[in-house]
Design an enzyme around this catalytic site. Structure first.
Site, PDB file in Angstrom:
ATOM      1  N   MET A 104       0.829  -1.223   0.000  1.00 32.02           N
ATOM      2  CA  MET A 104       0.000   0.000   0.000  1.00 32.02           C
ATOM      3  C   MET A 104       0.848   1.251   0.000  1.00 32.02           C
ATOM      4  O   MET A 104       0.343   2.348   0.247  1.00 32.02           O
ATOM      5  CB  MET A 104      -0.943   0.010   1.207  1.00 32.02           C
ATOM      6  CG  MET A 104      -1.878  -1.203   1.223  1.00 32.02           C
ATOM      7  SD  MET A 104      -2.918  -1.213   2.688  1.00 32.02           S
ATOM      8  CE  MET A 104      -3.875   0.252   2.376  1.00 32.02           C
TER       9      MET A 104
ATOM     10  N   ASN B  87      -0.199   3.199  -4.215  1.00 27.89           N
ATOM     11  CA  ASN B  87      -0.044   3.826  -2.904  1.00 27.89           C
ATOM     12  C   ASN B  87      -1.415   4.288  -2.417  1.00 27.89           C
ATOM     13  O   ASN B  87      -2.063   5.125  -3.048  1.00 27.89           O
ATOM     14  CB  ASN B  87       0.898   5.039  -3.098  1.00 27.89           C
ATOM     15  CG  ASN B  87       1.039   5.833  -1.806  1.00 27.89           C
ATOM     16  OD1 ASN B  87       0.595   5.387  -0.746  1.00 27.89           O
ATOM     17  ND2 ASN B  87       1.614   6.995  -1.916  1.00 27.89           N
ATOM     18  N   CYS B  88      -1.892   3.689  -1.349  1.00 33.25           N
ATOM     19  CA  CYS B  88      -3.221   4.150  -0.907  1.00 33.25           C
ATOM     20  C   CYS B  88      -3.185   4.598   0.535  1.00 33.25           C
ATOM     21  O   CYS B  88      -4.141   4.446   1.280  1.00 33.25           O
ATOM     22  CB  CYS B  88      -4.257   3.041  -1.108  1.00 33.25           C
ATOM     23  SG  CYS B  88      -3.680   1.468  -0.510  1.00 33.25           S
ATOM     24  N   VAL B  89      -2.056   5.180   0.963  1.00 31.66           N
ATOM     25  CA  VAL B  89      -1.960   5.625   2.361  1.00 31.66           C
ATOM     26  C   VAL B  89      -1.605   7.112   2.380  1.00 31.66           C
ATOM     27  O   VAL B  89      -0.932   7.587   1.474  1.00 31.66           O
ATOM     28  CB  VAL B  89      -0.841   4.860   3.113  1.00 31.66           C
ATOM     29  CG1 VAL B  89      -1.087   4.961   4.614  1.00 31.66           C
ATOM     30  CG2 VAL B  89      -0.786   3.430   2.692  1.00 31.66           C
TER      31      VAL B  89
END
Lengths: 352, 129, 79, 426
Positions: free
Chosen positions: D209, D241-243
């Site tokens: 992530m 990237n999901c943070v």
């Protein structure tokens, strides 16, 4: 809405009494405005008709700075007598003692009367660095020639402060950056601003960074101590060493006050006599033997052996962390004057 | 084979998976407690091998943090870069108020897995060093 | 803090562990200390041994004050 | 290397029984999307929704945002090495459904990131309140491990965007823009007295992530290298990237990289946009030293006069950013860096986790800790109860009446570190 009462503070020059020769003028108050005050009032009323400068308090720059406590108290009472909703001092432009007086009195009014305050001065004015993080200081030109510009910037911010409107970022409401980051919307997106900044930087032109790196300004080193055997050396620490029980309750980090304690009758700090108020690190070691943070034992030995002339009677202590702490700067300014007055030749500063 | 790095973590998953293969100093505790433990090691001369703020998840969100260190030669030989990095990390972590002291297990498990993945992304480099 | 003391005209030596931060905070004369919890001591040693180290650090600090510098200078302690 | 972008202006998205682009309206048959995504047996259910600017709609948690594009001339296809075969892109012509976006949402891990509000206070802080959003909500099969789950939803979004982009293949664009990057020699000969400027983009690359893919390669396994800006326009870089939703770069951000766009605008006029360097932000400190050394070396070797450096994410990338700035300045190349700030809710804390006097030219995208109050939205697409565990949200941030009190960092793209927005701070 009822009238918004403003009190204005000026020095002897802007009260039309005189220049340096009248700098010892004692404080007095006068209903209504002085010439510069009338201009400020006019500019404020153009924005909000209810705002009125009901009284002006005057004090000579020398009198104020040389009789700080009495002058502050006297000026404060005169201001309080008008029960103002807003207090404005200056603008002081590049007049050093006037700037410091404006900064001192606005901070005092803000803390004691709890009403919004505003002043203005040139960015190099010593008062600016000392007070821009405490009160709103509008940046002005370096001489009274910049009066119209100063008033044009001070008036809108004054009205906002008087009416309790939300204060926006420093570059929007025209005050000196005070270390408090505020969001706002630019007219251009970030990448475009970056390209423009790059072009200026490459061309050697002046540009304004949007985030100044932490305080990197350098101070030139003082000359070395020539005769240490006769020098008076003082100890200072940000490690928070205090007498047992922390009598003045210095807070555990980024303290809001500093301590001044005597070590005249101490050759050694022990777990019975001293401890640390600092909460940012494991206090056990310092509480066992505070010499590990404030080396009184060794300094006393060096004094007896004649390695140094005299270990100064008082040491100064506060708690700060690694980064420059706004209060610590103000404390140091204050106790450094005391060290100079006491004839201290050098300082050993320890920090944790 | 003895490696010259040591892993400090408050993430049980890291300990379970790698506890017997590498030197894993595991102790349950909060993110900040782990940073303070790392600081004590750094002040005894250990050198940081991974950044204490690795991962974009905020210090007050994820309960887990794993850091690689190289053992030092005692407090008289501080690695100042590591000292500055861990001090700045603690200052940064302090900005975020802990918000989820109580967290459903399935969310804790996800955070543990992500911390494990961050830790694993440094493993190849650490074992080759 | 160190800058304000220097600005007041008093030569000052900064004994601190985190030298880089001290550099950024602007100290001109810097003496690296032992460790944050005990900058001028080392609890692992005996009281007497600790005093020997403390003397060395303070001696280095005094030497720093007796040395002309034109920019930030770290004075290493010779243990 | 020359690329034409043909912008097909999309004014609305309508769900209908046939997927096509006609008179600026994107018609989408939900079945097409659902069948396409369910080819991946890891995905159990798919829902398709439309969110239009101004509507009382909240999308959360947001995984990625992608712009539909299709290559109509020149080698390769969009998202080479991921959806398309590995083939060099960045030349010829690409059509763009300008104004449309695919937004993927759905439970990935317990905590989640990112809110897009199509109206109200929140809409001010995200660019995706101004796009016509086709929202794809995917739920995984049970027992799917987060790695596979993240990958499944990433591919679902990319495949949908490629499918929609395909609909614009034979549509005449409303506007065509041409971009050309000359090689070093040609560039110097053509613009002998313009300052040469490079763009150094740092890619988030730290693990699950937290990853970015270049031609399908995980950036953390790469050394800093050179890439053509036009390759980026064809999807050579995409987000895993999901943070840290406020300052992560979605795939939409990569495709529409604002630094590339604004350097091209100035190219040939006030500067010579000499080229682009990509470098990563790894967990391992020695990698950070190596990557920033390498990026500075490339700047020096290209003989550029200046470099704009952008970062992605929170905390440790500040160290990479400062390393890059310091080393690039040290080799005599002037830098401007773009970042955001975590200065605490009161704005008084230390904004960055690292600093250096050489980084004296900084553009900021604002303080991500600022507290905001989001009104209730009539419709929520995705999962709302996650907001409590969303970065920046705090206990009780989701009130019974549907309003949210949280930090700006929960808004997707709010403090983007490419300079995508106008938000700033002082």
């Amino acid at each position: 809405m009822g009238k918004i009462k403003v009190v204005h503070y000026v020095n002897q020059f802007f009260a039309g009494i005189g220049g340096e020769e009248k700098a010892d003028q004692t404080p007095f108050k006068q209903d209504g405005t002085m010439p510069i005050g009338a201009q400020i009032e006019k500019a404020m009323q153009a924005i909000n008709a209810d705002v009125e400068i009901v009284g002006t308090v005057v004090c000579g720059d020398s009198y104020f700075n040389e009789n700080l406590e009495t002058a502050k108290a006297a000026v404060l009472d005169m201001i309080k007598s008008y029960e103002p909703d807003l207090f404005i001092a200056g603008p002081a432009f590049n007049a050093g003692r006037y700037g410091v007086a404006c900064g001192t009195i606005t901070t005092e009014v803000q803390e004691v009367l709890g009403i919004p305050v505003l002043t203005g001065m040139y960015k190099e004015n010593p008062g600016a660095d000392m007070y821009k993080n405490k009160v709103y200081v509008v940046p002005t030109k370096d001489s009274a020639a910049g009066a119209r510009d100063a008033i044009k910037k001070m008036a809108p911010l004054a009205v906002k402060l008087a009416t309790g409107a939300e204060i926006e970022a420093s570059c929007v409401d025209n005050y000196m950056p005070n270390g408090i980051r505020k969001n706002f919307f630019e007219t251009k997106r970030g990448s475009e601003r970056a390209v423009e900044m790059m072009i200026k930087k490459l061309a050697g032109k002046e540009f304004v960074t949007e985030f100044p790196m932490p305080d990197f300004d350098r101070v030139d080193p003082n000359p070395a101590v020539k005769d240490m055997a006769h020098a008076r050396v003082a100890l200072v620490t940000s490690g928070g060493v205090v007498p047992k029980g922390n009598p003045d309750h210095i807070e555990s980090s980024s303290a809001s006050k500093y301590g001044e304690y005597s070590i005249a009758e101490f050759d050694d700090l022990t777990s019975e006599t001293h401890e640390t108020a600092h909460g940012g690190y494991d206090p056990v070691y310092c509480n066992q033997d505070s010499d590990r943070v404030l080396p009184v034992d060794v300094m006393r030995e060096f004094e007896k052996a004649g390695r140094i002339g005299k270990l100064h009677e008082y040491f100064y202590t506060t708690t700060g962390n690694g980064t420059a702490v706004l209060n610590a700067v103000a404390f140091a300014k204050e106790f450094s004057q005391k060290l100079v007055a006491a004839g201290v030749d050098a300082v050993v500063l320890t920090s944790t | 084979m003895a490696y010259n790095f040591k892993i400090m973590t408050n993430n049980e998953l890291v300990f379970e998976k790698y506890g017997n293969e590498y030197e894993v100093d595991y102790k349950p505790g909060t993110y900040e407690e782990l940073l303070l433990r790392v600081r004590t090691e750094v002040h005894n001369g250990a050198k940081l091998l991974t950044h204490p703020l690795s991962g974009s998840i905020k210090p007050n969100e994820t309960p887990f943090k794993t850091v690689y260190l190289k053992k030092g030669k005692g407090p008289l030989h501080l690695d100042f870069d590591s000292v500055e990095m861990i001090e700045n990390a603690i200052i940064t972590a302090k900005k975020f108020k802990i918000r989820f002291p109580v967290m459903p297990d399935y969310i804790r498990a996800d955070f543990a897995l992500i911390d494990l993945s961050l830790m694993e992304s440094a493993l190849p480099a650490a074992t080759q060093a | 803090m160190v800058k304000e003391i220097e600005r007041a005209g008093i030569p000052v030596v900064h004994i601190c562990t985190v030298t880089p931060i001290s550099m950024t905070v602007g100290a001109n004369r810097i003496v690296p200390a032992i460790a944050i919890p005990h900058p001028l001591g080392n609890p692992a040693l005996s009281m007497e041994e600790e005093k020997v180290i403390r003397r060395k650090i303070v001696e280095t600090a005094l030497e720093a004050l007796e040395t002309e510098v034109d920019k930030q200078t770290i004075f290493e302690v010779k243990y | 290397m020359k690329l034409e972008l043909g912008y097909i202006k999309i004014s609305d998205i309508q769900l209908s029984n046939e997927s096509k682009v006609e008179n600026g309206v994107l018609y989408v048959n939900p079945e097409d999307i659902i069948n396409l995504i369910k080819e991946d047996e890891n995905i159990a259910t798919v829902a398709v929704d439309v969110a239009r600017p101004g509507e009382s709609v909240r999308i959360t948690p947001v995984k990625d945002v992608i712009e539909p594009r299709v290559k109509v001339e020149g080698p390769g296809s969009i998202f080479p090495g991921v959806i398309g075969k590995v083939n060099r892109v960045g030349e010829g012509r690409t059509h763009v459904l300008k104004g449309a976006a695919v937004v993927t949402t759905g439970r990935i891990v317990g905590f989640q990131e990112g809110i897009i509000d199509m109206s109200g206070e929140g809409a001010k802080y995200t660019p995706f309140s101004q796009t016509m959003n086709l929202v794809v909500t995917c739920e995984p099969v049970d027992g799917l491990r987060p790695h596979e789950h993240e990958k499944a939803i990433r591919f679902a979004g990319l495949k949908t965007a490629v499918f929609l982009g395909e609909l614009g293949r034979n549509v005449e664009p409303d506007e065509v823009e041409t971009f050309e990057t000359l090689n070093v020699k040609e560039g110097i000969e053509k613009y002998p007295n313009l300052p040469r400027v490079a763009y150094v983009q740092m890619l988030q690359s730290q693990g699950l992530m937290h990853d970015t893919y270049v031609y399908g390669v995980d950036a953390k396994r790469t050394l800093s290298t050179i890439i053509m800006p036009t390759e980026v326009m064809d999807g050579a870089i995409l987000s895993g990237n999901c943070v840290s939703s406020c300052d992560k770069n979605t795939t939409y951000h990569h495709l529409n990289n604002p630094v590339i766009a604004d350097l091209f605008k100035a190219h040939g006029k006030t500067l010579n946009f000499a080229g682009m360097i990509i470098t990563n932000e790894n967990v391992y400190l020695a990698d950070k030293e190596r990557s920033s050394d390498w990026a500075a070396k490339l700047c020096q070797y290209l003989g550029v006069d200046g470099a704009i450096v952008s970062q992605e994410g929170f905390g440790n990338p500040d160290t990479d950013l400062i390393m890059n700035a310091k080393k690039i300045e040290t080799v005599g190349v002037k830098t401007v860096i773009i970042t955001d700030e975590y200065a605490g809710r009161d704005g008084k804390s230390q904004s960055l986790a690292d600093a250096d006097p050489l980084a004296n030219a900084v553009v900021t995208g604002g303080n991500a800790n600022m507290v905001i109050h989001l009104p209730k939205m009539d419709k929520v697409i995705g999962h709302i109860n996650f907001v409590d565990t969303i970065a920046g949200g705090f206990d009780g941030s989701l009130h019974e009446d549907g309003t949210i009190e949280a930090e700006l960092q929960i808004i997707t793209g709010a403090t983007n570190e490419l300079g995508f927005n106008k938000l700033s701070a002082r």
